[in-house]
Scaffold this motif. Sequence first.
Motif, PDB file in Angstrom:
ATOM      1  N   UNK A  11      59.626  55.709  68.067  1.00  0.00           N
ATOM      2  CA  UNK A  11      58.307  55.088  68.185  1.00  0.00           C
ATOM      3  C   UNK A  11      57.194  56.133  68.168  1.00  0.00           C
ATOM      4  N   UNK A  12      57.342  57.173  68.993  1.00  0.00           N
ATOM      5  CA  UNK A  12      56.314  58.218  69.074  1.00  0.00           C
ATOM      6  C   UNK A  12      56.203  58.964  67.756  1.00  0.00           C
ATOM      7  N   UNK A  13      57.329  59.296  67.153  1.00  0.00           N
ATOM      8  CA  UNK A  13      57.325  60.069  65.907  1.00  0.00           C
ATOM      9  C   UNK A  13      56.745  59.259  64.759  1.00  0.00           C
ATOM     10  N   UNK A  14      56.996  57.950  64.733  1.00  0.00           N
ATOM     11  CA  UNK A  14      56.414  57.107  63.688  1.00  0.00           C
ATOM     12  C   UNK A  14      54.903  57.030  63.815  1.00  0.00           C
ATOM     13  N   UNK A  15      54.422  56.932  65.062  1.00  0.00           N
ATOM     14  CA  UNK A  15      52.979  56.895  65.285  1.00  0.00           C
ATOM     15  C   UNK A  15      52.326  58.208  64.861  1.00  0.00           C
ATOM     16  N   UNK A  16      52.946  59.322  65.234  1.00  0.00           N
ATOM     17  CA  UNK A  16      52.411  60.627  64.843  1.00  0.00           C
ATOM     18  C   UNK A  16      52.502  60.831  63.340  1.00  0.00           C
ATOM     19  N   UNK A  17      53.585  60.342  62.732  1.00  0.00           N
ATOM     20  CA  UNK A  17      53.752  60.472  61.284  1.00  0.00           C
ATOM     21  C   UNK A  17      52.642  59.743  60.547  1.00  0.00           C
ATOM     22  N   UNK A  18      52.282  58.559  61.041  1.00  0.00           N
ATOM     23  CA  UNK A  18      51.215  57.771  60.422  1.00  0.00           C
ATOM     24  C   UNK A  18      49.883  58.498  60.492  1.00  0.00           C
ATOM     25  N   UNK A  19      49.629  59.196  61.611  1.00  0.00           N
ATOM     26  CA  UNK A  19      48.361  59.908  61.789  1.00  0.00           C
ATOM     27  C   UNK A  19      48.332  61.195  60.972  1.00  0.00           C
ATOM     28  N   UNK A  20      49.402  61.972  61.029  1.00  0.00           N
ATOM     29  CA  UNK A  20      49.419  63.310  60.411  1.00  0.00           C
ATOM     30  C   UNK A  20      49.594  63.242  58.898  1.00  0.00           C
ATOM     31  N   UNK A  21      50.495  62.394  58.419  1.00  0.00           N
ATOM     32  CA  UNK A  21      50.799  62.346  56.995  1.00  0.00           C
ATOM     33  C   UNK A  21      50.088  61.207  56.261  1.00  0.00           C
ATOM     34  N   UNK A  22      49.562  60.254  56.991  1.00  0.00           N
ATOM     35  CA  UNK A  22      48.939  59.103  56.350  1.00  0.00           C
ATOM     36  C   UNK A  22      47.430  59.182  56.337  1.00  0.00           C
ATOM     37  N   UNK A  23      46.837  58.447  55.418  1.00  0.00           N
ATOM     38  CA  UNK A  23      45.369  58.369  55.328  1.00  0.00           C
ATOM     39  C   UNK A  23      44.895  56.919  55.305  1.00  0.00           C
ATOM     40  N   UNK A  24      45.828  55.987  55.473  1.00  0.00           N
ATOM     41  CA  UNK A  24      45.471  54.578  55.419  1.00  0.00           C
ATOM     42  C   UNK A  24      44.790  54.121  56.705  1.00  0.00           C
ATOM     43  N   UNK A  25      45.166  54.725  57.830  1.00  0.00           N
ATOM     44  CA  UNK A  25      44.593  54.338  59.109  1.00  0.00           C
ATOM     45  C   UNK A  25      43.341  55.172  59.405  1.00  0.00           C
ATOM     46  N   UNK A  26      42.537  54.670  60.322  1.00  0.00           N
ATOM     47  CA  UNK A  26      41.320  55.379  60.714  1.00  0.00           C
ATOM     48  C   UNK A  26      41.666  56.720  61.384  1.00  0.00           C
ATOM     49  N   UNK A  27      42.705  56.688  62.238  1.00  0.00           N
ATOM     50  CA  UNK A  27      43.124  57.913  62.924  1.00  0.00           C
ATOM     51  C   UNK A  27      43.654  58.953  61.943  1.00  0.00           C
ATOM     52  N   UNK A  28      44.408  58.490  60.936  1.00  0.00           N
ATOM     53  CA  UNK A  28      44.944  59.419  59.940  1.00  0.00           C
ATOM     54  C   UNK A  28      43.869  60.073  59.115  1.00  0.00           C
ATOM     55  N   UNK A  29      42.878  59.274  58.702  1.00  0.00           N
ATOM     56  CA  UNK A  29      41.777  59.831  57.924  1.00  0.00           C
ATOM     57  C   UNK A  29      40.949  60.807  58.763  1.00  0.00           C
ATOM     58  N   UNK A  30      40.727  60.458  60.039  1.00  0.00           N
ATOM     59  CA  UNK A  30      39.964  61.329  60.934  1.00  0.00           C
ATOM     60  C   UNK A  30      40.696  62.646  61.148  1.00  0.00           C
ATOM     61  N   UNK A  31      42.033  62.576  61.296  1.00  0.00           N
ATOM     62  CA  UNK A  31      42.831  63.797  61.467  1.00  0.00           C
ATOM     63  C   UNK A  31      42.682  64.723  60.275  1.00  0.00           C
TER      64      UNK A  31
END
Length: 286
Positions: A11-31
């Motif tokens: 669960x934690x790794x999937x959430x971090x993966x979405x933020x660090x490697x993804x740009x679809x979410x607001x958090x990912x784009x901000x990162x």
Amino acid sequence: MSQPEFKYFPKIRKQLFTVVFGTETRAGKLFDIILLWAIVLSVLIVMLESVKEVRDSFDSWFFVAEWFFTGLFTIEYILRLVITAKPGKYAFSFFGIIDLLATLPTYLTLFVAGGSYLVVIRSIRLLRIFRILKLGRYLREASVLSNALVASRHKILVFLGAVFTLVMIMGTLMYMIEGGESGFTSIPRSIYWAIVTITTVGYGDIAPQTITGQAVASMLMLMGYAIIAVPTGIVTSEIATAEKNKKEMEQSKKNLEQSSGRSCTACGVKGHDEDAIYCKNCSAKL
């Protein structure tokens, strides 16, 4: 990049993966935006540090800032390895190698003086902006240019061979005409002058003094303008061919799609999906 299946702490790794490697979410784009600004600032600090007056005034600040950014990028690199299901695949990917190289120069200064200036490698990481701003279509256009360069490589090699032969002949000729008194002390140095002249750079460190030498130099300068246009024409022609081939492929793909699928009884256009209700050309009911 699609989300992998994680074995530990999924669960934690999937959430971090979405933020660090993804740009679809607001958090990912901000990162990614924060990361890009950190890269820009770290490269800017290295550039300012090379200015003696600025370095003398803010030397301690530069030291702290450089280690801060290095620590930040090191943590980020380790985080990417930890949250990836296949760390080896990421580590040996293009961005993985660049991310690693971005952290090494500062550590290199512990052993080699001046190694910190290699952190300009971090600027390559700015390529991530294409992913953040959805500029992938520009990368596809860049492939047209790269294909044109590859297609014209044989013509360019022949052209460079002809130019190299020309500068050797002209350099040797100027060595015989001018000699060491005018700075043409050897054939290699005379060839250097011919290259500088034919490329219209004209450093002026070596110049012919005799009338014959100046006449040859004038002819070589005029030839330089004509020669510069040759590779431009070659590449332009290949770009036009590549664009034409691209359009033909797109048209053939479109024709193939239209030739298959359901047909409209009103206008006869093909290519409709099996579950389509109305014609995409005339809007008649299928």
